[in-house]
Motif scaffolding. Structure first.
Motif, PDB file in Angstrom:
ATOM      1  N   ILE A  16     -67.948  14.074  90.356  1.00  6.09           N
ATOM      2  CA  ILE A  16     -69.245  13.402  90.255  1.00  6.09           C
ATOM      3  C   ILE A  16     -69.287  12.177  91.166  1.00  6.09           C
ATOM      4  O   ILE A  16     -70.294  11.909  91.841  1.00  6.09           O
ATOM      5  N   ILE A  17     -68.178  11.443  91.192  1.00  3.86           N
ATOM      6  CA  ILE A  17     -68.136  10.251  92.049  1.00  3.86           C
ATOM      7  C   ILE A  17     -68.290  10.637  93.521  1.00  3.86           C
ATOM      8  O   ILE A  17     -69.063  10.026  94.266  1.00  3.86           O
ATOM      9  N   TYR A  18     -67.518  11.693  93.948  1.00  9.38           N
ATOM     10  CA  TYR A  18     -67.622  12.122  95.339  1.00  9.38           C
ATOM     11  C   TYR A  18     -69.045  12.570  95.673  1.00  9.38           C
ATOM     12  O   TYR A  18     -69.608  12.206  96.712  1.00  9.38           O
ATOM     13  N   VAL A  19     -69.636  13.377  94.795  1.00  4.18           N
ATOM     14  CA  VAL A  19     -70.986  13.886  95.048  1.00  4.18           C
ATOM     15  C   VAL A  19     -71.987  12.747  95.093  1.00  4.18           C
ATOM     16  O   VAL A  19     -72.866  12.691  95.967  1.00  4.18           O
ATOM     17  N   LEU A  20     -71.874  11.799  94.146  1.00  2.00           N
ATOM     18  CA  LEU A  20     -72.798  10.667  94.139  1.00  2.00           C
ATOM     19  C   LEU A  20     -72.641   9.810  95.389  1.00  2.00           C
ATOM     20  O   LEU A  20     -73.637   9.314  95.945  1.00  2.00           O
ATOM     21  N   LEU A  21     -71.388   9.624  95.817  1.00  2.00           N
ATOM     22  CA  LEU A  21     -71.178   8.828  97.030  1.00  2.00           C
ATOM     23  C   LEU A  21     -71.837   9.502  98.241  1.00  2.00           C
ATOM     24  O   LEU A  21     -72.517   8.845  99.049  1.00  2.00           O
ATOM     25  N   ILE A  22     -71.614  10.824  98.369  1.00  2.00           N
ATOM     26  CA  ILE A  22     -72.238  11.540  99.488  1.00  2.00           C
ATOM     27  C   ILE A  22     -73.754  11.516  99.366  1.00  2.00           C
ATOM     28  O   ILE A  22     -74.481  11.324 100.357  1.00  2.00           O
ATOM     29  N   LEU A  23     -74.268  11.709  98.141  1.00  2.00           N
ATOM     30  CA  LEU A  23     -75.716  11.710  97.936  1.00  2.00           C
ATOM     31  C   LEU A  23     -76.322  10.366  98.307  1.00  2.00           C
ATOM     32  O   LEU A  23     -77.332  10.298  99.022  1.00  2.00           O
ATOM     33  N   ILE A  24     -75.686   9.299  97.832  1.00  2.00           N
ATOM     34  CA  ILE A  24     -76.206   7.960  98.143  1.00  2.00           C
ATOM     35  C   ILE A  24     -76.127   7.700  99.643  1.00  2.00           C
ATOM     36  O   ILE A  24     -77.079   7.176 100.264  1.00  2.00           O
ATOM     37  N   ALA A  25     -75.000   8.095 100.256  1.00  2.00           N
ATOM     38  CA  ALA A  25     -74.859   7.874 101.699  1.00  2.00           C
ATOM     39  C   ALA A  25     -75.906   8.673 102.477  1.00  2.00           C
ATOM     40  O   ALA A  25     -76.547   8.155 103.404  1.00  2.00           O
ATOM     41  N   MET A  26     -76.075   9.940 102.097  1.00  2.00           N
ATOM     42  CA  MET A  26     -77.061  10.758 102.790  1.00  2.00           C
ATOM     43  C   MET A  26     -78.472  10.225 102.586  1.00  2.00           C
ATOM     44  O   MET A  26     -79.304  10.251 103.512  1.00  2.00           O
ATOM     45  N   GLN A  27     -78.776   9.762 101.385  1.00  2.00           N
ATOM     46  CA  GLN A  27     -80.101   9.213 101.122  1.00  2.00           C
ATOM     47  C   GLN A  27     -80.344   7.954 101.956  1.00  2.00           C
ATOM     48  O   GLN A  27     -81.419   7.777 102.546  1.00  2.00           O
ATOM     49  N   LEU A  28     -79.341   7.091 101.997  1.00  2.00           N
ATOM     50  CA  LEU A  28     -79.502   5.884 102.802  1.00  2.00           C
ATOM     51  C   LEU A  28     -79.679   6.233 104.277  1.00  2.00           C
ATOM     52  O   LEU A  28     -80.562   5.693 104.970  1.00  2.00           O
ATOM     53  N   ILE A  29     -78.813   7.158 104.742  1.00  2.00           N
ATOM     54  CA  ILE A  29     -78.928   7.570 106.152  1.00  2.00           C
ATOM     55  C   ILE A  29     -80.278   8.243 106.397  1.00  2.00           C
ATOM     56  O   ILE A  29     -80.949   8.009 107.410  1.00  2.00           O
ATOM     57  N   GLY A  30     -80.686   9.116 105.446  1.00  2.00           N
ATOM     58  CA  GLY A  30     -81.940   9.830 105.616  1.00  2.00           C
ATOM     59  C   GLY A  30     -83.131   8.899 105.646  1.00  2.00           C
ATOM     60  O   GLY A  30     -84.030   9.037 106.496  1.00  2.00           O
TER      61      GLY A  30
END
Length: 612
Positions: A16-30
């Motif tokens: 969950i931590i890995y997925v949330l980190l990627i999700l947050i990073a992708m959202q910020l980048i997006g």
């Protein structure tokens, strides 16, 4: 419930931590990327419109400036403007209008808006452009909910505003492009999240698998299996944890082994101690009690540790604490009559409190010592001193009295003086017998009496005893009886010592047997290497309460009668010590008014001619 347990595991949390980190990073980048892309496209689109507006304003000057020599300038100019807006610049889903200095529409690029020609455009951007302001931009949403960009540029002839260019362009393609970019980014985000979840599962498994293995080994260690070792997969933190766990298991095994060894030693010491030991907590509840303490306190094996020390000993905790504070850590306690040994049980109870730093008293150690024999010996010593003093004081007082009488004049009367001298002689002999018996007892007690053992005929020895007392028995018509069992012939013993025992027992039997009674002497085997000799009379007997102390020194059942018969009260004590020196035992059976039987045993083993 299974999924709930899964989401509580470290593996699920890591995923969950890995997925949330990627999700947050992708959202910020997006968000950043789409915002920048939108601004860039919008700016490019606006710059393109502005450049087109600028170019049109340059070309439109000559059509909007009237010529003096041309009479048909208006018609020619309008046609040129139509060609200009329709052929020179093409804007998809857009409209170009050329306005005169008053704001009237001179021409438009849309055939559908030909009706607007001649009408005045009253929009703000047009008014600003007709005022000579070049940066005029605006956005609008039409009735079809399509966003459009509006640009208005002034047409300048020198410094004079001769008209304006009005451009409306649809931004639908721009936003479609942005939407496609968003869709691509969302798809990329979902793919990245899927790959991240998959990689997270693999990575979390590589982390949690050694932890699960260590957890399993920890459970095995908790159950007492110290032989297992956790595999060390590398030099990372997990590998270091495995090494540390293996070292801890080894140390724990060693520590528990030492603890068990010390516990067994302590248990063995406590079990085999001659003293009783109890341990209590701060409330006084017993937590440890050894076997000797249970025997002393007559506590059952089961439930021994559930009792309270105050109830068991009858002492309050306040009393115990007071004794500790007053430096009196011990006391004597009488527990009454022991049912097995049928004697009074006296214990010395010693207390020692357990202190823990910062918490005060956390328990008490109680040591129980059986001092019954010590107290009995001390009592015997006190009684012995008192009895010796009494036995010596009585004849000395008598001798002193008669000596004083002689000194006062009785010496002048021969008959009276002779009787007084006889009394003094008898009392002196009595003291000599007493001192002799005491010396004999002392030698026996200190093991200084030498036994000169030699083979002795049992029949001859008992017959000689009867012969020595035959005159006294004839005088009192006492009938002797001697019985020697088969197989009792010769015995190795100290004849003089045993004769003293037999003489003492025979003398007592004759003294306390009425005229016409019977005395029986008997010898028989009492085992493989032991014979028993008994002397039984039909005398007055001994009360049951006196049987336990009949062999004590100076103990007399009838003190007045015994003393009048010349006894010192040491005969049976000497007999018991002589029998003990021969490795035997002596016992007495008696019933009041029926008679008494004294039996002693002697070992038949030849242990040497002399023994101490």
């Amino acid at each position: 419930m299974k999924w709930v347990r899964f989401f509580r595991t470290i593996q699920a949390k890591l995923i969950i931590i890995y997925v949330l980190l990627i999700l947050i990073a992708m959202q910020l980048i997006g968000v950043y990327f789409v915002s920048v892309m939108k601004n860039s496209l919008t700016s490019s689109f606006t710059r393109d419109l502005n450049s087109k507006g600028e170019m049109l304003s340059i070309y439109a000057v000559r059509y909007l400036t009237p010529k003096v020599d041309e009479q048909t300038s208006d018609s020619l100019n309008i046609e040129g403007l139509n060609d200009l807006v329709r052929d020179l610049i093409n804007i998809n889903d857009g409209e170009i209008q050329v306005l005169d200095a008053t704001g009237k529409v001179l021409t438009t690029s849309l055939q559908a808006h030909q009706a607007y020609i001649g009408r005045k455009n009253t929009q703000t951007v047009v008014s600003r452009a007709l005022q000579g302001i070049r940066d005029n931009e605006d956005e609008m949403i039409d009735e079809n909910r399509v966003r459009k960009k509006i640009v208005a540029k002034p047409v300048m002839n020198g410094t004079k505003v001769v008209g304006a260019i009005y451009i409306v362009a649809s931004m639908k393609e721009l936003y479609d492009t942005i939407e496609r970019i968003n869709n691509i980014f969302v798809s990329g985000t979902l793919i990245a999240l899927g790959l991240t979840a998959l990689l997270g599962v693999i990575l979390a498994h590589t982390i949690t698998s050694p932890i699960k293995e260590i957890t399993k080994h920890a459970t095995d260690v908790a159950e007492g299996n110290f032989e297992l070792r956790s595999p060390v997969m590398g030099n990372d933190e997990i590998g270091q944890l495995s090494e540390a766990f293996n070292y801890m298991t080894q140390r724990l095994h060693h520590a528990l082994s030492l603890h068990e060894e010390e516990k067994e030693k302590l248990q063995s010491v406590l079990t085999n101690m001659s003293d009783g030991v109890l341990a209590t907590d701060e409330q006084g509840h017993i937590i440890v009690m050894n076997r000797r303490a249970k025997e002393m306190l007559r506590v059952e094996e089961r439930g021994a540790t559930d009792q309270d020390i105050t109830e068991l000993l009858g002492i309050s905790m306040q009393h115990i604490n007071t004794m500790e504070q007053e430096a009196r850590p011990s006391m004597l306690m009488n527990l009454g009559i022991d049912q097995e040994q049928e004697q009074e049980l006296i214990l010395r109870v010693m207390f020692s409190t357990i202190h823990r730093r910062g918490e005060g008293v956390t328990g008490t150690i109680v040591v129980l010592q059986d001092v019954t024999e010590q107290e009995k010996l001390e009592q015997s010593r006190r009684e012995f001193v008192a009895n010796v003093s009494h036995e010596l004081r009585t004849p000395l007082t008598t001798i002193k009295s008669y000596v004083e009488a002689l000194d006062d004049g009785a010496l002048e009367e021969p008959q009276l003086a002779g009787r007084f001298v006889g009394v003094i002689r008898n009392e002196t002999e009595r003291m000599i017998r007493l001192v002799t018996d005491l010396l004999h007892l002392s030698r026996l007690d200190s093991k200084q009496a030498i036994l000169r053992k030699k083979p002795t005929n049992m029949v001859e020895m008992l017959e000689e005893v009867a012969d020595r007392f035959s005159f006294q028995m004839k005088q009192r018509r006492i009938k002797p009886s001697i019985f020697i069992a088969n197989g009792v012939d010769q015995v190795v013993l100290d004849r003089d010592q045993i004769d003293q025992v037999l003489d003492n027992l025979m003398s007592n039997a004759i003294k306390y047997t009425p005229d016409g009674g019977v005395i029986e002497l008997e010898a028989h085997k009492a085992g493989k290497d032991r014979i028993a000799i008994s002397i039984k009379d039909t005398g007055m007997g001994i009360p049951k309460k006196d049987l336990d102390r009949i062999f004590d020194r100076f103990y007399r059942v009838d003190k007045a009668r015994s003393r009048s018969m010349g006894g010192t009260g040491l005969g049976l004590s000497i007999a018991r010590e002589i029998v003990k020196a021969h490795g035997g035992t002596i016992s007495l059976e008696s019933e009041l008014g029926v008679g008494t039987k004294v039996t002693f045993t002697i070992s038949t083993l030849d242990e040497g001619s002399e023994a101490s």
